[in-house]
Design a protein around this motif. Structure first.
Motif, PDB file in Angstrom:
ATOM      1  N   THR A  31      31.277  23.335   3.714  1.00  0.00           N
ATOM      2  CA  THR A  31      29.669  23.906   4.288  1.00  0.00           C
ATOM      3  C   THR A  31      30.789  25.443   4.558  1.00  0.00           C
ATOM      4  OG1 THR A  31      29.983  23.583   6.141  1.00  0.00           O
ATOM      5  CG2 THR A  31      28.869  22.491   4.999  1.00  0.00           C
ATOM      6  N   LEU A  32      29.575  26.892   3.609  1.00  0.00           N
ATOM      7  CA  LEU A  32      29.544  27.800   4.410  1.00  0.00           C
ATOM      8  C   LEU A  32      28.635  28.726   4.804  1.00  0.00           C
ATOM      9  CD1 LEU A  32      29.068  28.355   0.180  1.00  0.00           C
ATOM     10  CD2 LEU A  32      31.688  28.809   1.360  1.00  0.00           C
ATOM     11  N   VAL A  33      27.482  27.881   5.651  1.00  0.00           N
ATOM     12  CA  VAL A  33      26.719  28.359   6.455  1.00  0.00           C
ATOM     13  C   VAL A  33      26.613  26.882   7.084  1.00  0.00           C
ATOM     14  CG1 VAL A  33      25.675  30.577   5.713  1.00  0.00           C
ATOM     15  CG2 VAL A  33      24.919  27.585   5.119  1.00  0.00           C
ATOM     16  N   CYS A  67      29.010  22.679   9.994  1.00  0.00           N
ATOM     17  CA  CYS A  67      29.308  23.594   9.990  1.00  0.00           C
ATOM     18  C   CYS A  67      30.146  24.630   9.262  1.00  0.00           C
ATOM     19  CB  CYS A  67      28.461  24.310  10.706  1.00  0.00           C
ATOM     20  SG  CYS A  67      26.520  23.080  10.693  1.00  0.00           S
ATOM     21  N   GLY A  68      29.709  25.331   8.300  1.00  0.00           N
ATOM     22  CA  GLY A  68      31.309  26.508   7.959  1.00  0.00           C
ATOM     23  C   GLY A  68      32.381  26.145   8.028  1.00  0.00           C
ATOM     24  N   THR A  69      32.168  25.071   7.459  1.00  0.00           N
ATOM     25  CA  THR A  69      33.834  24.772   7.290  1.00  0.00           C
ATOM     26  C   THR A  69      34.890  25.252   6.041  1.00  0.00           C
ATOM     27  OG1 THR A  69      32.990  22.585   5.505  1.00  0.00           O
ATOM     28  CG2 THR A  69      33.272  22.447   7.940  1.00  0.00           C
ATOM     29  N   LEU A  70      34.080  26.226   4.858  1.00  0.00           N
ATOM     30  CA  LEU A  70      34.887  26.766   4.268  1.00  0.00           C
ATOM     31  C   LEU A  70      34.203  27.784   4.417  1.00  0.00           C
ATOM     32  CD1 LEU A  70      33.319  24.846   1.128  1.00  0.00           C
ATOM     33  CD2 LEU A  70      35.565  24.789   2.603  1.00  0.00           C
ATOM     34  N   ARG A  71      34.176  28.763   5.807  1.00  0.00           N
ATOM     35  CA  ARG A  71      34.241  30.600   6.238  1.00  0.00           C
ATOM     36  C   ARG A  71      35.407  30.666   6.621  1.00  0.00           C
ATOM     37  NH1 ARG A  71      29.225  33.128   8.381  1.00  0.00           N
ATOM     38  NH2 ARG A  71      30.265  34.007   7.676  1.00  0.00           N
ATOM     39  N   SER A  72      35.760  31.355   6.165  1.00  0.00           N
ATOM     40  CA  SER A  72      36.935  32.306   7.305  1.00  0.00           C
ATOM     41  C   SER A  72      36.764  32.830   8.546  1.00  0.00           C
ATOM     42  CB  SER A  72      38.051  32.698   6.940  1.00  0.00           C
ATOM     43  OG  SER A  72      37.411  33.668   5.533  1.00  0.00           O
ATOM     44  N   ASP A  73      37.329  33.418   9.282  1.00  0.00           N
ATOM     45  CA  ASP A  73      37.241  34.240  10.073  1.00  0.00           C
ATOM     46  C   ASP A  73      36.737  35.836   9.166  1.00  0.00           C
ATOM     47  OD1 ASP A  73      37.149  36.220  12.245  1.00  0.00           O
ATOM     48  OD2 ASP A  73      38.174  35.019  12.862  1.00  0.00           O
ATOM     49  N   GLY A  74      35.515  36.378   9.269  1.00  0.00           N
ATOM     50  CA  GLY A  74      35.572  37.281   8.794  1.00  0.00           C
ATOM     51  C   GLY A  74      36.083  38.936   9.256  1.00  0.00           C
ATOM     52  N   SER A 134      40.344  29.301   5.841  1.00  0.00           N
ATOM     53  CA  SER A 134      38.838  28.717   6.647  1.00  0.00           C
ATOM     54  C   SER A 134      39.606  27.022   6.485  1.00  0.00           C
ATOM     55  CB  SER A 134      37.909  28.348   5.253  1.00  0.00           C
ATOM     56  OG  SER A 134      38.317  27.707   4.203  1.00  0.00           O
TER      57      SER A 134
END
Length: 175
Positions: A114-116, A83-90, A98
Motif C-alpha cells: 500500500t501507498l497510503v 498501511c503505507g508499506t510501499l512508502r519510504s520516509d519522505g 520502504s
C-alpha cells in the motif's frame, strides 16, 4: 485488526496448499519457505532512519532494514495488507527503503503493498481478490490490475491505495 483470522482464511482459501499463522512473528515470516507470503496487520512510524515498521505478534517492531537483512531463498511474492508499506520516509535527509523495498532487497520476486492508509475491510476485500487471481495462475501485475479494475467498477476507492513493487516484468525477463 479484528478480522485478521478471517482475512487469512479468505486469502488462503483459493490455494491448493497453504498454511496460516494467526499471530505471526518475524521469525515465522523468515522461516516460511512459501511461494506467496501474505501479511495482514499494522504499521507505525519508526524512530530515526527506521521509517515505517511492521508490528508483529507481541508488539514486535520490524523496520525495513531488518526485513532487508533476510534471505528469502524461495523468492516469494509478498503481499502486505497494512498501511503505507510501499512508502519510504519522505524526509530529504533520510535514505530509507520502504517495507516493500526491504522485502525486495531480501529476495522477494515482488511485493504488493500500500501507498497510503487503507481501511481494514477494504484491504481484506481487495487482497482476497488479488489472491484469488494469483491462485488461478495470474501474474502478480495482472492479478493486481484486475482486482483494481473490479474495485473501481464497484465504486470502491481501495484500488488507489495498492501497487506492485517488482523487478520482474512478464515478457521482458531474459531466459
Amino acid at each position: 485488526m479484528p478480522d485478521v483470522l478471517a482475512e487469512l482464511a479468505d486469502v488462503a482459501r483459493p490455494y491448493r496448499q497453504s498454511s496460516t499463522v494467526g499471530r505471526a512473528t518475524f521469525a515465522a515470516v523468515r522461516d516460511a519457505g512459501a511461494d506467496v507470503i501474505h501479511l495482514a496487520g499494522h504499521t507505525t512510524a519508526g524512530t530515526g532512519a527506521e521509517g515505517a515498521v511492521l508490528i508483529f505478534a507481541g508488539g514486535e517492531r520490524v523496520p525495513w532494514s531488518r526485513v532487508a537483512s533476510l534471505h528469502l531463498a524461495q523468492a516469494p511474492l509478498v503481499t502486505l495488507a497494512a498501511c503505507g508499506t510501499l512508502r519510504s520516509d519522505g524526509r530529504p535527509d533520510a535514505r530509507t527503503l520502504s517495507l516493500g523495498g526491504g522485502f525486495l532487497a531480501a529476495g522477494a520476486r515482488g511485493v504488493i503493498g500500500t501507498l497510503v492508509p487503507i481501511a481494514d475491510r477494504d484491504a481484506r476485500e481487495l487482497f482476497t481478490r488479488i489472491h484469488q487471481k494469483l491462485a488461478a495462475g495470474a501474474w502478480p501485475c495482472d492479478a493486481l490490475r484486475e482486482a483494481q479494475v473490479e474495485d473501481r467498477a464497484r465504486g470502491g476507492n481501495a484500488w488507489r491505495a495498492v501497487a506492485l513493487l517488482t523487478d520482474h516484468i512478464p515478457g521482458l525477463d531474459p531466459g
